[in-house]
Scaffold this motif. Structure first.
Motif, PDB file in Angstrom:
ATOM      1  N   ARG A  77       3.255   3.285  11.058  1.00 29.78           N
ATOM      2  CA  ARG A  77       3.363   4.742  11.182  1.00 29.78           C
ATOM      3  C   ARG A  77       3.746   5.379   9.847  1.00 29.78           C
ATOM      4  O   ARG A  77       3.265   6.454   9.495  1.00 29.78           O
ATOM      5  CB  ARG A  77       4.379   5.114  12.271  1.00 29.78           C
ATOM      6  CG  ARG A  77       4.508   6.617  12.508  1.00 29.78           C
ATOM      7  CD  ARG A  77       5.353   6.945  13.729  1.00 29.78           C
ATOM      8  NE  ARG A  77       6.606   6.250  13.836  1.00 29.78           N
ATOM      9  CZ  ARG A  77       7.739   6.588  13.207  1.00 29.78           C
ATOM     10  NH1 ARG A  77       7.760   7.624  12.399  1.00 29.78           N
ATOM     11  NH2 ARG A  77       8.842   5.894  13.386  1.00 29.78           N
ATOM     12  N   LEU A  78       4.601   4.701   9.094  1.00 34.72           N
ATOM     13  CA  LEU A  78       5.036   5.209   7.793  1.00 34.72           C
ATOM     14  C   LEU A  78       4.041   4.871   6.681  1.00 34.72           C
ATOM     15  O   LEU A  78       4.278   5.188   5.517  1.00 34.72           O
ATOM     16  CB  LEU A  78       6.423   4.648   7.441  1.00 34.72           C
ATOM     17  CG  LEU A  78       7.558   5.074   8.370  1.00 34.72           C
ATOM     18  CD1 LEU A  78       8.853   4.396   7.969  1.00 34.72           C
ATOM     19  CD2 LEU A  78       7.718   6.588   8.374  1.00 34.72           C
ATOM     20  N   GLU A  79       2.942   4.210   7.062  1.00 33.00           N
ATOM     21  CA  GLU A  79       1.869   3.846   6.127  1.00 33.00           C
ATOM     22  C   GLU A  79       2.377   2.998   4.972  1.00 33.00           C
ATOM     23  O   GLU A  79       2.073   3.246   3.807  1.00 33.00           O
ATOM     24  CB  GLU A  79       1.137   5.099   5.642  1.00 33.00           C
ATOM     25  CG  GLU A  79       0.467   5.856   6.771  1.00 33.00           C
ATOM     26  CD  GLU A  79      -0.254   7.102   6.327  1.00 33.00           C
ATOM     27  OE1 GLU A  79      -0.150   7.511   5.151  1.00 33.00           O
ATOM     28  OE2 GLU A  79      -0.943   7.693   7.180  1.00 33.00           O
ATOM     29  N   LEU A  80       3.170   1.978   5.326  1.00 30.36           N
ATOM     30  CA  LEU A  80       3.661   1.030   4.330  1.00 30.36           C
ATOM     31  C   LEU A  80       2.804  -0.236   4.403  1.00 30.36           C
ATOM     32  O   LEU A  80       3.271  -1.312   4.780  1.00 30.36           O
ATOM     33  CB  LEU A  80       5.140   0.723   4.566  1.00 30.36           C
ATOM     34  CG  LEU A  80       6.080   1.904   4.324  1.00 30.36           C
ATOM     35  CD1 LEU A  80       7.502   1.570   4.731  1.00 30.36           C
ATOM     36  CD2 LEU A  80       6.027   2.340   2.872  1.00 30.36           C
ATOM     37  N   GLY A  81       1.534  -0.097   4.023  1.00 31.08           N
ATOM     38  CA  GLY A  81       0.572  -1.176   4.115  1.00 31.08           C
ATOM     39  C   GLY A  81       0.898  -2.383   3.261  1.00 31.08           C
ATOM     40  O   GLY A  81       0.401  -3.476   3.497  1.00 31.08           O
ATOM     41  N   ARG A  82       1.744  -2.226   2.272  1.00 30.72           N
ATOM     42  CA  ARG A  82       2.122  -3.347   1.397  1.00 30.72           C
ATOM     43  C   ARG A  82       3.300  -4.136   1.968  1.00 30.72           C
ATOM     44  O   ARG A  82       3.848  -5.000   1.313  1.00 30.72           O
ATOM     45  CB  ARG A  82       2.436  -2.845   0.002  1.00 30.72           C
ATOM     46  CG  ARG A  82       3.601  -1.881  -0.035  1.00 30.72           C
ATOM     47  CD  ARG A  82       3.652  -1.101  -1.333  1.00 30.72           C
ATOM     48  NE  ARG A  82       4.668  -0.084  -1.291  1.00 30.72           N
ATOM     49  CZ  ARG A  82       4.518   1.142  -0.797  1.00 30.72           C
ATOM     50  NH1 ARG A  82       3.376   1.497  -0.247  1.00 30.72           N
ATOM     51  NH2 ARG A  82       5.497   2.009  -0.823  1.00 30.72           N
ATOM     52  N   ALA A  83       3.658  -3.815   3.216  1.00 30.18           N
ATOM     53  CA  ALA A  83       4.772  -4.504   3.883  1.00 30.18           C
ATOM     54  C   ALA A  83       4.353  -4.906   5.285  1.00 30.18           C
ATOM     55  O   ALA A  83       3.703  -4.133   5.987  1.00 30.18           O
ATOM     56  CB  ALA A  83       5.990  -3.588   3.944  1.00 30.18           C
ATOM     57  N   ARG A  84       4.737  -6.113   5.676  1.00 35.24           N
ATOM     58  CA  ARG A  84       4.453  -6.585   7.027  1.00 35.24           C
ATOM     59  C   ARG A  84       5.566  -7.514   7.464  1.00 35.24           C
ATOM     60  O   ARG A  84       6.275  -8.071   6.628  1.00 35.24           O
ATOM     61  CB  ARG A  84       3.113  -7.305   7.090  1.00 35.24           C
ATOM     62  CG  ARG A  84       3.121  -8.651   6.385  1.00 35.24           C
ATOM     63  CD  ARG A  84       1.735  -9.297   6.397  1.00 35.24           C
ATOM     64  NE  ARG A  84       1.747 -10.669   5.952  1.00 35.24           N
ATOM     65  CZ  ARG A  84       1.790 -11.084   4.698  1.00 35.24           C
ATOM     66  NH1 ARG A  84       1.838 -10.195   3.717  1.00 35.24           N
ATOM     67  NH2 ARG A  84       1.775 -12.377   4.400  1.00 35.24           N
ATOM     68  N   ILE A  85       5.706  -7.680   8.777  1.00 36.24           N
ATOM     69  CA  ILE A  85       6.725  -8.586   9.308  1.00 36.24           C
ATOM     70  C   ILE A  85       6.021  -9.636  10.151  1.00 36.24           C
ATOM     71  O   ILE A  85       5.272  -9.310  11.071  1.00 36.24           O
ATOM     72  CB  ILE A  85       7.790  -7.828  10.113  1.00 36.24           C
ATOM     73  CG1 ILE A  85       8.487  -6.811   9.203  1.00 36.24           C
ATOM     74  CG2 ILE A  85       8.801  -8.806  10.721  1.00 36.24           C
ATOM     75  CD1 ILE A  85       9.482  -5.912   9.891  1.00 36.24           C
ATOM     76  N   GLU A  86       6.276 -10.891   9.807  1.00 36.90           N
ATOM     77  CA  GLU A  86       5.702 -12.038  10.507  1.00 36.90           C
ATOM     78  C   GLU A  86       6.735 -12.591  11.479  1.00 36.90           C
ATOM     79  O   GLU A  86       7.942 -12.419  11.283  1.00 36.90           O
ATOM     80  CB  GLU A  86       5.312 -13.129   9.501  1.00 36.90           C
ATOM     81  CG  GLU A  86       4.312 -12.693   8.446  1.00 36.90           C
ATOM     82  CD  GLU A  86       2.901 -12.498   8.983  1.00 36.90           C
ATOM     83  OE1 GLU A  86       2.651 -12.841  10.159  1.00 36.90           O
ATOM     84  OE2 GLU A  86       2.060 -11.993   8.227  1.00 36.90           O
ATOM     85  N   LEU A  87       6.256 -13.285  12.503  1.00 31.43           N
ATOM     86  CA  LEU A  87       7.140 -13.960  13.440  1.00 31.43           C
ATOM     87  C   LEU A  87       7.563 -15.288  12.819  1.00 31.43           C
ATOM     88  O   LEU A  87       6.719 -16.082  12.399  1.00 31.43           O
ATOM     89  CB  LEU A  87       6.431 -14.194  14.775  1.00 31.43           C
ATOM     90  CG  LEU A  87       7.308 -14.699  15.915  1.00 31.43           C
ATOM     91  CD1 LEU A  87       8.422 -13.697  16.230  1.00 31.43           C
ATOM     92  CD2 LEU A  87       6.452 -14.940  17.154  1.00 31.43           C
TER      93      LEU A  87
END
Length: 187
Positions: free
Chosen positions: A104-114
């Protein structure tokens, strides 16, 4: 260049990462429960950790114990569009909720993996910086092993904020005050 950590702490709203029933606590300088026995860390503590981590634009950062995604978002702003942040979380519901906020915040350079069976996210190693927002019983060597040469790890170990610098196959360890965190599960 100013104060990038202070600026990002002012810009990235903590309330975006809290459950709806905890929004009233967004401006309180204390940990806030986010469910599943986890917390959104105290802002003053997060700021101290980010200063010890010394993140610069373009870096690759691992965020262990990403929880609500707030630290992942803060790190994403610090690394800028040329950097990358990989968060790791053990609670699937927290991971899903945090990734929705990051999108939603358009932080495409960040992701969270399980989180998997190995501490951290070795698939994308090495990292310039590693931040751990949960307390370890001992120095988490799998995370030290995921550092790039010149990399920095910041992790609470037995109640002491610990900074590890990896240089030329050697590590330097220093302690920076007493802190309380939820336990780093499995470590």
């Amino acid at each position: 260049m100013g104060d990038p950590v202070g600026e990002v702490m002012r810009r990235v709203r903590r309330e975006d990462f809290l459950p709806e029933d905890k929004l009233a606590f967004a401006d309180v300088d204390e940990p806030v429960p986010i469910g599943w026995g986890q917390t959104n860390s105290q802002p003053r503590t997060v700021e101290a950790m980010l200063r010890l981590l010394d993140v610069a634009p373009g870096m690759r950062v691992l965020d262990v114990g990403a929880g609500s995604g707030w630290t992942t978002a803060l790190l994403a702003h610090l690394v800028g569009s040329s950097g990358e942040v990989v968060g790791v979380e053990v609670v699937p519901e927290l991971r899903e909720r945090a990734n929705r906020v990051l999108e939603r915040l358009e932080l495409g350079r960040a992701r969270i993996e399980l989180a998997g069976d190995v501490l951290g996210w070795p698939e994308a190693a090495p990292y310039d910086r590693v931040l751990v927002s949960a307390q370890a019983r001992s120095l988490p060597t799998p995370l030290v092993d995921q550092l790039a040469d010149g990399g920095v790890l910041v992790v609470p170990v037995r109640g002491r904020m610990t900074r590890v610098v990896s240089e030329g196959g050697r590590i330097r360890v220093s302690e920076h005050g007493a802190y309380r965190f939820v336990p780093l599960l499995g470590w």
